[in-house]
Design an enzyme around this catalytic site. Structure first.
Site: not given
Length: 802
Positions: A228-232
């Protein structure tokens, strides 16, 4: 499964623990079984391994590393070999810093010139972006580590990027927004793919079965890891089912428990988790390497020299009236512009690199042999007007034979998390240019920016050199082009329109509330301008040289196109020859021409070379939405060889047998797309193309706010406290901009204003969990005291459970 025996020896809890990070940048390890952790680091144009407390936005300094030119810059080289060399050098630095996964390259399409992260992406064309990315990936991975191509997919704006719903038809999705990823997967063999934050037609990308399973895994054969993208991450179990192995950063075990509970409740089978674990283990073990033997010492001088070479080949000469360039070293030169003193060489946000050294124009003028009579900053780089500073620049310009003016966009205008508000360079720079022209018309401008800008002022300069964001060695590279030591060979990887209103997505960018509609369909960039007959400032593929090239002797057959290029000038140079193909049939709407190949050729004066560009599997295909697969239309095709998309030098015609599929469209229902004038498509016509109703694009202001609503929506929250908080955030943003703290103001918009509530749990490394967030939402929705009690109770419970 490769690691079946190892997986069978793991507990359910151990398997689940591998599915999310150990901290902000590292994955979980299991020492009992000899499973090491991995380190992931930002790195699209340079290593960003942070030395201080970790964060995703580039707030804390990172270890020194070579800052190479950004992707938007390197794409102008049109040189895949150079891209691979850059990747190799980056990979060496990653290995030296014990990094397993380098988070790059970024290959989202430049749908709109204002998209805030355009400096980090290659092109408006998927073929060029894909080829450059594949070479970059091969270079990185030649060092035994992994690249992570991003952001998958259709991440075309920064505003509300974590929740925006991208509405795009299937054919446009395949031909424009996924083709570069397809090339990166199939030709680059990327080991990891980073999912994007946004939704795609109603579903978050990392939970999207069609995107993640049907296309990425089944059709393209990708067997690597999706991170994932960070926090995604929205629904961890749904993402796991679609094959999203790794969630970053850590959630302190919260989403691991979601996976465990789903398996125990028989909502998913444990074998789904096992398959994800197997792919992740393969990445861990194949990128672990032998840390003892890792090359710890990097020759940073050699890397700096390579960064300079890459910049030299990526610089674009846009204007050269009266052959004012190369500069006459006998003439008195006034150097004006703040960027000459402190170069603008990279973007802002997660890709910020702490350079090992940084060249400055002023320090190199003597070495370049220029007869400089002085320097004046001329303007404030962040846009404030200062008459005294401008007056000093005018006084200096009067004494000179020629003005070398450095202009462009500042660091806080182009930044991750924010889109630009317009296509202009700061007004104080434009006013200075006009004033300089009155006292000295011999002006050569050096432009620094990572994205397209309007140029209504271009008649006031005789020479224009675009350095884009050319990295730590860019200042010297630009000077070598200005003095003629290097013959410029860069060509634009994106179109420069005359005005922002001319862009095809003008009426539908950015999406401000729920969704963003890609109504222009296939017609982005030159595909629109060339088909609709819209005049532009500089076309796609454009770039001047200090020499001239002649194209002759075209021969076309079913294998490809062969032709001859001759350097007809007096100096050695490199030419980028571009292959465009257009169908003569009108049964299926298509752009007038599309890039399907390119090559870069070095030629000495009067030298000729025979060049062949072969057709590949993408040369004639289109995606048929009725057969749901790639087809070839039987037709005559224009084969065009050009020096840019509008400068076509040679043409031929080739008949291609088709696959026999029936046309997927009713022509009369899609007039905008068949004419190519798709800049203002009605909702009815877009729904015909989409094959579905367009969802409501506005917020429902009567409902309670939930996990995926943003802080910005507190403006209509039921809770008085939430509405006050929104006004406070809005005021803080306004006040910070007013006092010149634009970078801090930007941070508020990026990490607070547009953040979904779930981001409070997903981006804080476990400081807050989802049950605590439930209490926050109670407060937001008007239950203040109940919400506060809930937050405190859940926090005590969280700390106790740890």
């Amino acid at each position: 499964m490769k690691y079946k025996d190892l997986i069978e020896s793991m507990t359910l809890e151990e398997k689940a623990s591998l599915m999310s990070g150990k901290d902000f940048w590292q994955t979980q390890d299991i020492k009992r079984l000899g499973i090491p952790n991995m380190y992931l680091a930002d790195g699209p144009h340079g290593m960003r391994k942070q030395a201080a407390a970790a964060d995703h936005l580039g707030l804390n300094p990172s270890l020194p590393a070579t800052s190479f030119p950004t992707a938007a810059t390197v794409a102008n080289s049109w040189n895949v070999t150079l891209g691979e060399i850059m990747g190799t050098y980056l990979g060496k630095e990653a290995v030296a810093q014990n990094v397993n996964v380098l988070l790059g390259p970024g290959i989202n399409m430049k749908r709109n010139p204002l998209a805030g992260r355009n400096f980090e992406y290659y092109s408006e064309d998927p073929y060029l972006a894909g080829k450059m990315a594949a070479s970059f990936i091969r270079g990185i991975q030649s060092n035994g580590i992994a690249a992570s191509v991003k952001h998958f997919a259709v991440n075309s704006q920064e505003e509300r990027r974590m929740v925006i719903d991208t509405i795009v038809d299937e054919r446009t999705l395949r031909e424009i927004y996924l083709t570069a990823f397809e090339i990166a997967v199939k030709e680059g063999k990327t080991k990891t793919v980073m999912s994007s934050y946004n939704k795609l037609n109603g579903t978050y990308t990392n939970e999207h079965p069609h995107l993640m399973q049907d296309i990425l895994r089944d059709e393209w054969g990708f067997d690597g890891v999706v991170v994932t993208d960070w926090g995604g991450n929205n629904d961890r179990v749904a993402a796991l089912v679609t094959g999203n192995e790794l969630e970053m950063p850590t959630t302190n075990g919260e989403t691991d428990r979601d996976i465990i509970q789903a398996i125990k409740a028989e909502e998913i089978e444990e074998k789904v988790l096992d398959e994800n674990v197997d792919r992740l283990l393969d990445l861990i073990f194949t990128t672990a390497g032998d840390k003892q033997d890792a090359e710890k010492e990097i020759d940073f001088e050699a890397h700096h020299d390579m960064a300079q070479k890459i910049a030299e080949e990526s610089i674009v000469l846009l204007k050269n009236t009266e052959k004012i360039l190369p500069l006459d070293k006998n003439k008195k030169v006034a150097v004006i512009g703040d960027f000459a003193k402190q170069p603008r060489y990279q973007g802002a946000g997660s890709s910020v690199v702490n350079p090992t050294k940084l060249d400055s124009t002023l320090d190199l003028l003597k070495e370049a042999g220029l007869n400089s009579i002085g320097f004046e900053p001329g303007y404030n780089r962040y846009g404030k007007k200062n008459k005294d500073v401008a007056k000093k620049a005018l006084k200096l310009a009067k004494k000179a034979d020629l003005v070398l003016l450095y202009i462009g966009l500042d660091e806080v205008t182009e930044a991750e998390g924010l889109d630009r508000s317009d296509m202009k360079i700061p007004d104080n720079q434009v006013q200075l240019l006009h004033a300089l022209h009155k006292v000295n018309p011999n002006i050569v401008a050096v432009l620094s920016s990572g994205a397209v800008v309007e140029m209504p002022w271009i008649s006031k300069v005789k020479g224009l050199v675009h350095g884009y964001l050319s990295g730590q060695a860019g200042a010297k590279a630009i000077l070598r082009v200005l003095t003629g030591e290097v013959n410029p060979s860069g060509k634009l990887a994106e179109t420069y329109p005359l005005h922002y209103k001319d862009t095809p997505s003008y009426h539908h960018f950015p999406g401000k509330e729920v969704s963003v509609e890609h109504r222009e369909g296939l017609f982005i960039g030159y595909r629109y301008y060339d088909t609709a007959g819209v005049n532009v400032r500089f076309p796609f593929g454009y770039g001047l040289s200090y020499t001239t090239f002649e194209y002759t002797d075209i021969h076309v057959d079913t294998e490809g196109v062969t032709f001859t290029i001759t350097n007809t000038g007096d100096v050695p140079g490199m030419e980028v020859a571009q292959l465009y193909i257009g169908s003569k049939s009108k049964e299926i709407f298509r752009p007038k021409k599309e890039l399907k190949g390119f090559t870069k050729v070095f030629l000495n004066p009067r030298e000729s070379k025979t060049v062949t560009i072969s057709f590949d599997d993408k040369a004639f295909r289109y995606f048929n939405v009725k057969t749901n697969k790639w087809e070839i239309e039987e037709a005559d095709y224009d084969i065009m060889i050009g020096a840019s998309s509008t400068d076509i030098r040679l043409t031929g015609v080739l008949f291609i047998e088709g696959t026999g599929a029936a046309p997927p469209y009713e022509k009369e229902r899609l007039p905008s797309y068949y004419s190519g004038k798709a800049n203002h498509v009605s909702i009815e016509e877009f729904e015909t193309l989409l094959g579905a109703r367009v969802p409501e694009s506005k917020w429902n202001r009567t409902k309670q706010l939930g996990y995926n609503d943003t802080i910005a929506q507190c403006q209509y929250a039921k809770g008085r406290f939430a509405r006050f908080a929104f006004r406070l955030i809005t005021f803080s943003h306004w006040f910070l901009r007013k006092i010149g703290k634009r970078d801090t103001a930007n941070l508020i918009m990026m990490s607070v204003h547009h953040m979904p509530f779930r981001g409070m749990a997903r981006m804080t490394g476990g400081i807050m969990n989802m049950p605590m967030l439930d209490g926050i939402l109670m407060i937001v929705n008007g239950q203040f005291f109940k919400g506060v009690r809930h937050v405190l109770r859940e926090r005590r419970q969280m700390l106790k459970s740890r």
